[in-house]
Design a protein around this motif. Structure first.
Motif, PDB file in Angstrom:
ATOM      1  N   HIS A 375      -8.321   4.350   8.939  1.00  0.00           N
ATOM      2  CA  HIS A 375      -7.120   4.884   9.601  1.00  0.00           C
ATOM      3  C   HIS A 375      -6.518   3.849  10.541  1.00  0.00           C
ATOM      4  O   HIS A 375      -5.294   3.656  10.561  1.00  0.00           O
ATOM      5  CB  HIS A 375      -7.475   6.152  10.375  1.00  0.00           C
ATOM      6  N   PHE A 376      -7.348   3.182  11.324  1.00  0.00           N
ATOM      7  CA  PHE A 376      -6.842   2.168  12.257  1.00  0.00           C
ATOM      8  C   PHE A 376      -6.204   1.004  11.495  1.00  0.00           C
ATOM      9  O   PHE A 376      -5.171   0.464  11.920  1.00  0.00           O
ATOM     10  CB  PHE A 376      -7.962   1.664  13.155  1.00  0.00           C
ATOM     11  N   ALA A 377      -6.804   0.627  10.376  1.00  0.00           N
ATOM     12  CA  ALA A 377      -6.215  -0.441   9.562  1.00  0.00           C
ATOM     13  C   ALA A 377      -4.857  -0.011   9.011  1.00  0.00           C
ATOM     14  O   ALA A 377      -3.903  -0.810   8.982  1.00  0.00           O
ATOM     15  CB  ALA A 377      -7.162  -0.810   8.415  1.00  0.00           C
ATOM     16  N   ALA A 378      -4.750   1.255   8.578  1.00  0.00           N
ATOM     17  CA  ALA A 378      -3.478   1.764   8.069  1.00  0.00           C
ATOM     18  C   ALA A 378      -2.407   1.742   9.158  1.00  0.00           C
ATOM     19  O   ALA A 378      -1.243   1.407   8.891  1.00  0.00           O
ATOM     20  CB  ALA A 378      -3.660   3.181   7.528  1.00  0.00           C
ATOM     21  N   LEU A 379      -2.798   2.072  10.384  1.00  0.00           N
ATOM     22  CA  LEU A 379      -1.850   2.042  11.495  1.00  0.00           C
ATOM     23  C   LEU A 379      -1.317   0.634  11.714  1.00  0.00           C
ATOM     24  O   LEU A 379      -0.101   0.420  11.845  1.00  0.00           O
ATOM     25  CB  LEU A 379      -2.531   2.564  12.765  1.00  0.00           C
ATOM     26  N   VAL A 380      -2.206  -0.344  11.748  1.00  0.00           N
ATOM     27  CA  VAL A 380      -1.783  -1.737  11.953  1.00  0.00           C
ATOM     28  C   VAL A 380      -0.878  -2.197  10.812  1.00  0.00           C
ATOM     29  O   VAL A 380       0.164  -2.839  11.039  1.00  0.00           O
ATOM     30  CB  VAL A 380      -3.020  -2.650  12.077  1.00  0.00           C
ATOM     31  N   LEU A 381      -1.237  -1.853   9.584  1.00  0.00           N
ATOM     32  CA  LEU A 381      -0.431  -2.283   8.442  1.00  0.00           C
ATOM     33  C   LEU A 381       0.928  -1.587   8.408  1.00  0.00           C
ATOM     34  O   LEU A 381       1.929  -2.195   7.997  1.00  0.00           O
ATOM     35  CB  LEU A 381      -1.199  -2.002   7.147  1.00  0.00           C
ATOM     36  N   LEU A 382       0.989  -0.322   8.834  1.00  0.00           N
ATOM     37  CA  LEU A 382       2.290   0.362   8.905  1.00  0.00           C
ATOM     38  C   LEU A 382       3.192  -0.288   9.940  1.00  0.00           C
ATOM     39  O   LEU A 382       4.405  -0.444   9.715  1.00  0.00           O
ATOM     40  CB  LEU A 382       2.080   1.847   9.237  1.00  0.00           C
ATOM     41  N   LEU A 383       2.637  -0.669  11.080  1.00  0.00           N
ATOM     42  CA  LEU A 383       3.432  -1.374  12.088  1.00  0.00           C
ATOM     43  C   LEU A 383       3.932  -2.705  11.537  1.00  0.00           C
ATOM     44  O   LEU A 383       5.091  -3.091  11.761  1.00  0.00           O
ATOM     45  CB  LEU A 383       2.595  -1.592  13.343  1.00  0.00           C
ATOM     46  N   TYR A 394       3.125  -2.132   0.634  1.00  0.00           N
ATOM     47  CA  TYR A 394       2.141  -1.643  -0.340  1.00  0.00           C
ATOM     48  C   TYR A 394       0.715  -1.663   0.199  1.00  0.00           C
ATOM     49  O   TYR A 394      -0.037  -0.695  -0.026  1.00  0.00           O
ATOM     50  CB  TYR A 394       2.262  -2.437  -1.637  1.00  0.00           C
ATOM     51  N   PRO A 395       0.288  -2.720   0.922  1.00  0.00           N
ATOM     52  CA  PRO A 395      -1.038  -2.623   1.559  1.00  0.00           C
ATOM     53  C   PRO A 395      -1.142  -1.453   2.533  1.00  0.00           C
ATOM     54  O   PRO A 395      -2.189  -0.792   2.615  1.00  0.00           O
ATOM     55  CB  PRO A 395      -1.181  -3.966   2.279  1.00  0.00           C
ATOM     56  N   ALA A 396      -0.052  -1.182   3.270  1.00  0.00           N
ATOM     57  CA  ALA A 396      -0.068  -0.052   4.208  1.00  0.00           C
ATOM     58  C   ALA A 396      -0.210   1.269   3.469  1.00  0.00           C
ATOM     59  O   ALA A 396      -0.997   2.146   3.859  1.00  0.00           O
ATOM     60  CB  ALA A 396       1.210  -0.048   5.050  1.00  0.00           C
ATOM     61  N   GLY A 397       0.537   1.439   2.374  1.00  0.00           N
ATOM     62  CA  GLY A 397       0.444   2.675   1.603  1.00  0.00           C
ATOM     63  C   GLY A 397      -0.926   2.880   0.991  1.00  0.00           C
ATOM     64  O   GLY A 397      -1.479   3.989   1.022  1.00  0.00           O
ATOM     65  N   LEU A 398      -1.514   1.814   0.457  1.00  0.00           N
ATOM     66  CA  LEU A 398      -2.840   1.919  -0.146  1.00  0.00           C
ATOM     67  C   LEU A 398      -3.904   2.253   0.905  1.00  0.00           C
ATOM     68  O   LEU A 398      -4.792   3.075   0.661  1.00  0.00           O
ATOM     69  CB  LEU A 398      -3.196   0.606  -0.850  1.00  0.00           C
ATOM     70  N   THR A 399      -3.801   1.618   2.064  1.00  0.00           N
ATOM     71  CA  THR A 399      -4.792   1.880   3.115  1.00  0.00           C
ATOM     72  C   THR A 399      -4.633   3.285   3.675  1.00  0.00           C
ATOM     73  O   THR A 399      -5.632   3.957   3.984  1.00  0.00           O
ATOM     74  CB  THR A 399      -4.670   0.837   4.236  1.00  0.00           C
ATOM     75  N   LEU A 400      -3.380   3.738   3.813  1.00  0.00           N
ATOM     76  CA  LEU A 400      -3.151   5.113   4.273  1.00  0.00           C
ATOM     77  C   LEU A 400      -3.702   6.112   3.258  1.00  0.00           C
ATOM     78  O   LEU A 400      -4.278   7.142   3.645  1.00  0.00           O
ATOM     79  CB  LEU A 400      -1.655   5.337   4.486  1.00  0.00           C
TER      80      LEU A 400
END
Length: 440
Positions: A375-383, A394-400
């Motif tokens: 979840h924390f990784a998804a937050l960083v990638l979304l930002l 795409y990395p953000a979507g996959l991690t989320l």
């Protein structure tokens, strides 16, 4: 505050659990939407995909978790028993879930019928919940900040949904309304009047209890909820009557008040008696830091014209508030609420003749921490995706997708744990020895 709790009045397990299990599904849909839309999603906060993503999180995830939590909290914390909780939860859930899907569909397609049906489903579901919860709270004296906050949050939810229904009807062409202005007021009431006030009401109990911190200062807890609500009312009037500077000043004071709550929670966490933070405390810490960052960014954008002209800042603010703030704190609370509910109901089934396993075994600790890191990784990638969408969307979507699939898996593991041990307890309590002991 601990004396407030009355666990023997808890509702049936299925009542809150249906909301908790549905929430990750909407977050998974949000992740799939990010992957499907691609970098164009972050072109503006007003794209159909961005609006659909926002409401998949706010209505699909946040509202589900908060309604489920209130079903559990009202009788336990306030002694306010919802009549027929299983039936009410079933009907509310059956209206809210398709309503959230229809609303997201409406923003992606701009089909008037989708908005009309979304307004009907969400409006009726929330109206039923408010009627049931309001009836339960009627006559319960507001003897402490938590009960007062719960009552005020219902008022905030009422205003939020009424404004949302009006906006949905305006978007489908049924009403001619100032959509942009109403959207701003709807956002303020949804994030602050409903979500922050409810979060604070719960925090006044759970932060000192579960995180072993000192209590919130009495003067702060007593005044925070109604002060926020009063600020929102006056700000809404000022904004509706186009009083620009009073509206801006009142909004800034409201944001500062939210920032004070986040900073105070972090300060209390720093004084925790725990030797090592568990996942829930880590989630709360990231949530409060994200909230502080979102408030700081909003204040900077309103006072710095160069920043205000950039299209990225509202998206950054939204990611920090929704994914970093509210989602983080709610997932952290799910990892406390769901194991406790499972353990408590198993204990009641055993009636002292069969002791359930330790609450910490309901969801495996390593799985919780792995999901938290995802979840924390998804937050960083979304930002990062807001700033560099071509590289990070795409990395953000996959991690989320991974993080919320993991969350769903962990919650389903808790359900499987409950079912397995319920069968064992029922088998044990039906033995001849147990029957003879019960008859003595």
């Amino acid at each position: 505050m601990q004396a407030l709790l009355s666990f023997d009045q808890a509702p049936p397990l299925a009542a809150p659990l249906r909301f908790f299990l549905t929430a990750p599904l909407f977050a998974i849909l949000a992740a799939l939407l990010v992957l499907w839309s691609g970098p164009e999603l972050f072109a503006s906060r007003w794209t159909g995909a961005a609006l659909a993503l926002t409401h998949l999180i706010t209505v699909g995830f946040m509202l589900q978790v908060m309604l489920g939590a209130m079903v559990q909290i009202l009788p336990v914390v306030a002694g306010a028993n919802i009549s027929h909780p299983r039936l009410v939860a079933t009907l509310v859930h059956a209206a809210i879930a398709p309503g959230a899907l229809l609303l997201a569909t409406g923003f992606l397609s701009y089909q008037p019928l989708a908005f009309w049906l979304a307004a009907l489903f969400i409006g009726s579901g929330v109206a039923l919940f408010i009627a049931a919860a309001g009836h339960a709270l009627w006559g319960v004296p507001a003897t402490n900040p938590t009960i007062r906050g719960l009552k005020l949050s219902l008022l905030g939810l009422t205003v939020t949904v009424c404004l949302g229904v009006l906006l949905a009807l305006a978007l489908n062409g049924s009403l001619a309304l100032p959509v942009m202005q109403l959207t701003t007021i709807h956002l303020g009431w949804g994030l602050v009047g409903w979500s922050v006030i409810l979060l604070a009401a719960v925090a006044f109990v759970v932060v000192p209890m579960f995180q072993m911190t000192p209590g919130y200062p009495e003067w702060f807890a007593r005044r925070f909820s109604w002060s926020l609500l009063a600020l929102l009312v006056v700000w809404s009037v000022a904004d509706t009557t186009d009083r620009r500077w009073p509206s801006l000043l009142l909004a800034a004071i409201t944001v500062l008040a939210v920032a004070v709550f986040a900073a105070l929670t972090l300060h209390l966490q720093s004084r925790s008696k725990r030797a090592r933070f568990d996942a829930t405390q880590q989630y709360w810490r990231v949530a409060m830091l994200s909230t502080l960052a979102a408030c700081s960014l909003w204040l900077a954008a309103t006072s710095w014209p160069t920043l205000a002209e950039r299209p990225e800042w509202p998206l950054l603010c939204g990611v920090l508030a929704l994914f970093g703030g509210f989602m983080s704190v709610m997932i952290g609370m799910l990892y406390k609420i769901v194991p406790f509910l499972v353990w408590s109901h198993l204990q009641n089934l055993g009636r002292g003749r069969a002791i359930p396993p330790n609450m910490n075994k309901v969801i495996a600790g390593p799985q919780v921490h792995r999901q938290m890191h995802a979840h924390f990784a998804a937050l960083v990638l979304l930002l990062a995706a807001v700033l560099w969408p071509q590289w990070f969307t795409y990395p953000a979507g996959l991690t989320l997708l991974l993080a919320n699939g993991w969350l769903l898996s962990n919650l389903l593991a808790a359900v499987a744990f409950y079912r397995r041990h319920r069968l064992e307890i029922e088998a044990l309590t039906r033995t001849p020895a147990a029957v003879a002991q019960a008859q003595q």
